[in-house]
Design an enzyme around this catalytic site. Structure first.
Site, PDB file in Angstrom:
ATOM      1  N   THR A 182       4.937  -0.940  -6.969  1.00 57.65           N
ATOM      2  CA  THR A 182       3.795  -0.232  -6.352  1.00 57.65           C
ATOM      3  C   THR A 182       2.869  -0.253  -7.580  1.00 57.65           C
ATOM      4  O   THR A 182       3.190  -0.524  -8.774  1.00 57.65           O
ATOM      5  CB  THR A 182       4.075   1.380  -6.160  1.00 57.65           C
ATOM      6  OG1 THR A 182       3.011   1.773  -6.009  1.00 57.65           O
ATOM      7  CG2 THR A 182       4.501   1.905  -7.478  1.00 57.65           C
ATOM      8  N   GLU A 329       7.155   5.006  -3.411  1.00 55.15           N
ATOM      9  CA  GLU A 329       7.940   5.516  -3.782  1.00 55.15           C
ATOM     10  C   GLU A 329       8.957   6.465  -2.928  1.00 55.15           C
ATOM     11  O   GLU A 329       9.814   7.326  -2.936  1.00 55.15           O
ATOM     12  CB  GLU A 329       7.564   6.754  -5.029  1.00 55.15           C
ATOM     13  CG  GLU A 329       6.987   6.115  -6.156  1.00 55.15           C
ATOM     14  CD  GLU A 329       5.585   5.702  -5.901  1.00 55.15           C
ATOM     15  OE1 GLU A 329       4.968   5.380  -5.170  1.00 55.15           O
ATOM     16  OE2 GLU A 329       4.939   5.349  -6.985  1.00 55.15           O
ATOM     17  N   LYS A 438      -8.542   2.191  -3.294  1.00 58.92           N
ATOM     18  CA  LYS A 438      -7.786   1.697  -2.215  1.00 58.92           C
ATOM     19  C   LYS A 438      -8.610   1.039  -1.196  1.00 58.92           C
ATOM     20  O   LYS A 438      -9.466   1.609  -0.452  1.00 58.92           O
ATOM     21  CB  LYS A 438      -7.105   2.648  -1.410  1.00 58.92           C
ATOM     22  CG  LYS A 438      -5.543   1.742  -1.125  1.00 58.92           C
ATOM     23  CD  LYS A 438      -4.273   2.754  -0.580  1.00 58.92           C
ATOM     24  CE  LYS A 438      -3.305   2.078  -0.443  1.00 58.92           C
ATOM     25  NZ  LYS A 438      -2.159   2.671   0.130  1.00 58.92           N
ATOM     26  N   TRP A 443      -4.216  -1.962  -3.525  1.00 60.27           N
ATOM     27  CA  TRP A 443      -4.995  -1.086  -4.653  1.00 60.27           C
ATOM     28  C   TRP A 443      -5.623  -1.857  -5.567  1.00 60.27           C
ATOM     29  O   TRP A 443      -5.465  -2.887  -6.033  1.00 60.27           O
ATOM     30  CB  TRP A 443      -3.845  -0.554  -5.569  1.00 60.27           C
ATOM     31  CG  TRP A 443      -3.001   0.253  -4.809  1.00 60.27           C
ATOM     32  CD1 TRP A 443      -1.660   0.210  -4.490  1.00 60.27           C
ATOM     33  CD2 TRP A 443      -3.222   1.749  -4.473  1.00 60.27           C
ATOM     34  NE1 TRP A 443      -1.316   1.464  -3.911  1.00 60.27           N
ATOM     35  CE2 TRP A 443      -2.441   2.559  -4.007  1.00 60.27           C
ATOM     36  CE3 TRP A 443      -4.281   2.462  -4.788  1.00 60.27           C
ATOM     37  CZ2 TRP A 443      -2.233   3.723  -3.562  1.00 60.27           C
ATOM     38  CZ3 TRP A 443      -4.522   3.980  -4.452  1.00 60.27           C
ATOM     39  CH2 TRP A 443      -3.603   4.394  -3.767  1.00 60.27           C
TER      40      TRP A 443
HETATM   41  P1  AMP Z   1       1.285   2.708  -1.269  1.00 65.30           P
HETATM   42  O1  AMP Z   1       2.575   3.228  -2.229  1.00 65.30           O
HETATM   43  O2  AMP Z   1       0.659   1.525  -1.862  1.00 65.30           O
HETATM   44  O3  AMP Z   1       1.735   2.760   0.007  1.00 65.30           O
HETATM   45  O4  AMP Z   1       0.287   3.794  -1.517  1.00 65.30           O
HETATM   46  C1  AMP Z   1       0.408   5.363  -1.443  1.00 65.30           C
HETATM   47  C2  AMP Z   1      -0.793   6.118  -1.513  1.00 65.30           C
HETATM   48  O5  AMP Z   1      -1.880   5.805  -0.463  1.00 65.30           O
HETATM   49  C3  AMP Z   1      -0.771   7.593  -1.422  1.00 65.30           C
HETATM   50  O6  AMP Z   1      -0.464   8.348  -2.588  1.00 65.30           O
HETATM   51  C4  AMP Z   1      -2.107   7.876  -0.975  1.00 65.30           C
HETATM   52  O7  AMP Z   1      -3.010   7.995  -1.789  1.00 65.30           O
HETATM   53  C5  AMP Z   1      -2.730   6.532  -0.207  1.00 65.30           C
HETATM   54  N1  AMP Z   1      -2.252   6.989   1.322  1.00 65.30           N
HETATM   55  C6  AMP Z   1      -1.300   6.567   2.082  1.00 65.30           C
HETATM   56  N2  AMP Z   1      -1.480   6.985   3.350  1.00 65.30           N
HETATM   57  C7  AMP Z   1      -2.552   7.594   3.503  1.00 65.30           C
HETATM   58  C8  AMP Z   1      -3.150   8.485   4.370  1.00 65.30           C
HETATM   59  N3  AMP Z   1      -2.805   8.421   5.640  1.00 65.30           N
HETATM   60  N4  AMP Z   1      -4.459   9.014   4.143  1.00 65.30           N
HETATM   61  C9  AMP Z   1      -4.785   8.808   2.801  1.00 65.30           C
HETATM   62  N5  AMP Z   1      -4.234   8.369   1.900  1.00 65.30           N
HETATM   63  C10 AMP Z   1      -2.986   7.742   2.238  1.00 65.30           C
END
Ligand code: AMP
Length: 541
Positions: A182, A329, A438, A443
């Site tokens: 991540t 995670e 994002k 990211w």
């Molecule tokens: P990742 O580990 O790259 O999947 O990113 C996870 C992060 O994406 C979360 O901690 C949030 O900050 C953001 N995220 C994921 N899903 C959503 C959602 N439906 N709405 C807003 N933020 C989201």
């Protein structure tokens, strides 16, 4: 304690493969090739080829638990790796080809990938890092294309293996099965290492009614890439229930997605808002063109699904959006916004408010949010950082003790997402405590951009914040304070950054300011700066 009298059956992925072999041989797996043509085969073919892959990997002389990296799109070969790698006692490590080569290089080395399965279109990405990794076996996934020097062809690799040599293994369910890195944290990318057990349980949860309600009768189109947290677990859950799979390959343009949805009678699809916003615009342009009557759910996650998009899909095209939230995670699913019977009695406008929240926790994910004065009440107003626990939530990062502060003393994981929780248990993300932007599901670290900008001789201070962008959701804006007597233009700063960052990281705007608001402890007050730029949208929108 009186122990229950039940068998100690280990929850491992090979049992999902065997189930597919015994019951679902007739179901289809369709892949869209880069030239847009279709490759079709059945689960029976898939199981046979997957067994060969497991045998071939077993013949390479690797040790149990060694990592097998992949650089690939959503394809039938990648699905074979999803099951073949863990079924041979190895660990599937999907790498995101969109990352900058320095990050990819770091990740491949940190994971100590021994084998790399590379889609032929991604060989140039692999070549950039290859010499810096410890990869011993480089495999190119091609259907008869050229095999670059020093690589073997995937078809030759599995062609030499005898399926009859495959024996279903009896692993301990705690054995590692897959890992994803991540960048959703500050500092270096960190690895989440999933076990067979966590992946089996996550698959069962994903298939449940209040999650995605998957069954054999479904056709699933994962638009979310297989290098984004295992395409949110959908390939595993789909094979578990015997659903047809429609793999889009690298074709994520709206026309291809719409053709796939219609032609293959897709019932459930999933991806980030950016892709489905483009699909919505294409649908609006030609509302009569596609018959999407079979599509019962479009899962949007990874970033917030905008309320307007949810409403437009429903009202203009009769398509239900299911908003979901998760993290690398967390394997990744944490919450899903399926409204309960009680909520469905509310006025339509109010229901839409809930559709646009991130939803309530799936079974066995527990949530709590910590504010300045302890855990916040579930009142839908008080904000706190969301903490989670559950059987598919990481207990620590892979060989990265610097990430230990993300886990509480009582074993919960601190998400870095700032939320409210309402009386229905629905969370709404209001902010991010992690310093990240994002963009289109990928990211961007504001801290890394700031450091690079401040390394420029004309820059005294640089603070990077997210500004809204219609297509990409968020884009970086850099606020710059110049050194006294110095001058530099935005274009010059752009060039300065270009070498070290993937192009999608580069700020959309550079704004020169007198000062950046600071906290009492001398940190940038990003909240204040964001207020200052409220209403500012990306000039590249
Ligand atoms: P990742 O580990 O790259 O999947 O990113 C996870 C992060 O994406 C979360 O901690 C949030 O900050 C953001 N995220 C994921 N899903 C959503 C959602 N439906 N709405 C807003 N933020 C989201």
């Amino acid at each position: 304690m009186l122990e229950g009298l039940v068998q100690d059956f280990q929850l491992t992925l090979p049992y999902i493969l065997r189930r597919a072999e015994q019951l679902y041989g007739h179901r289809e797996i369709v892949t869209r090739r880069p030239d847009k043509s279709f490759h079709r085969h059945t689960y029976a073919d898939f199981v046979s080829r997957t067994k060969k892959l497991a045998v071939a990997l077993g013949n390479l002389g690797l040790e149990s638990g060694d990592r097998v990296g992949t650089l690939g799109w959503n394809t039938y070969q990648h699905l074979e790796a999803y099951f073949g790698v863990p079924s041979s006692g190895l660990v599937l490590h999907t790498l995101n080809p969109r990352l900058h080569e320095d990050d990819l290089d770091y990740i491949a080395n940190h994971a100590e990938d021994k084998v790399m399965l590379v889609d032929e279109s991604l060989v140039p990405v692999f070549e950039k890092i290859r010499g810096r990794t410890g990869v011993e076996h480089a495999v190119v996934v091609t259907e008869g294309g050229d095999v670059p020097d020093g690589m073997v062809s995937y078809e030759d690799l599995i062609g030499d293996a005898d399926e009859a040599d495959f024996e279903y293994p009896d692993f301990d369910e705690k054995q590692a099965a897959a890992m994803c890195y991540t960048s959703g944290t500050t500092g270096r990318p960190k690895g989440a290492l999933y076990s067979h057990r966590s992946m089996v349980l996550h698959s069962m949860m994903a298939a449940m009614g209040n999650t995605f309600a998957l069954s054999e009768a479904d056709c699933v189109l994962p638009v979310v890439p297989m290098f984004h947290v295992n395409a949110w677990g959908l390939p595993f859950a789909s094979v578990l229930v015997g659903a047809k799979l429609m793999m889009p390959g690298p074709n994520l343009d709206p026309a291809s997605v719409l053709e796939d949805l219609e032609q293959e009678e897709v019932t459930l699809t999933a991806g980030v808002p950016t892709v489905f916003l483009a699909v919505l615009q294409a649908l609006d342009a030609e509302p009569e063109r596609y018959d999407l009557s079979k599509l019962r759910a479009m899962v949007i996650g990874g970033s917030a699904a905008p309320k307007g998009v949810i409403r437009d899909y429903k009202e203009r095209h009769g398509i239900e959006i299911v908003h979901a939230w998760g993290m690398t995670e967390m394997s990744p699913i944490g919450t899903v916004a399926n409204l309960t019977t009680e909520m469905k009695k509310l006025p339509k406008e109010e229901q839409l408010e809930y559709d646009a929240k991130q939803g309530y926790p799936v079974p066995f994910v527990e949530i709590r949010a910590r504010g300045d004065e302890g855990f916040v009440p579930w009142d839908g107003e008080t904000m706190g950082e969301l903490e989670v626990r559950g059987p598919w939530v990481a207990s620590s990062y892979y060989e990265a003790p610097e990430g230990d502060d993300k886990f509480t003393d009582d074993g919960w994981f601190k998400t870095g997402d700032v939320v409210t929780i309402d009386r229905f248990g629905f969370i709404q993300i209001t902010d991010r405590s992690k310093d990240l932007i994002k963009s289109g599901g990928e990211w961007i670290s504001s801290v890394e951009l700031e450091n690079a900008l401040m390394a420029h001789p004309a820059v005294s201070q640089a603070c990077v914040i997210a500004i809204p962008h219609e297509k990409w959701d968020e884009r970086p804006l850099a606020a710059i304070v110049l050194m006294e007597g110095e001058s530099v233009t935005g274009d010059e700063l752009h060039v300065h950054l270009e070498e070290d960052f993937a192009s999608f990281w580069l700020p959309d705007a550079y704004e020169f300011v007198e000062a950046i608001p600071m906290t009492a402890t001398g940190k940038f007050q990003k909240l204040k700066l964001r207020e200052q730029f409220e209403g500012y949208t990306s000039p590249k929108s």
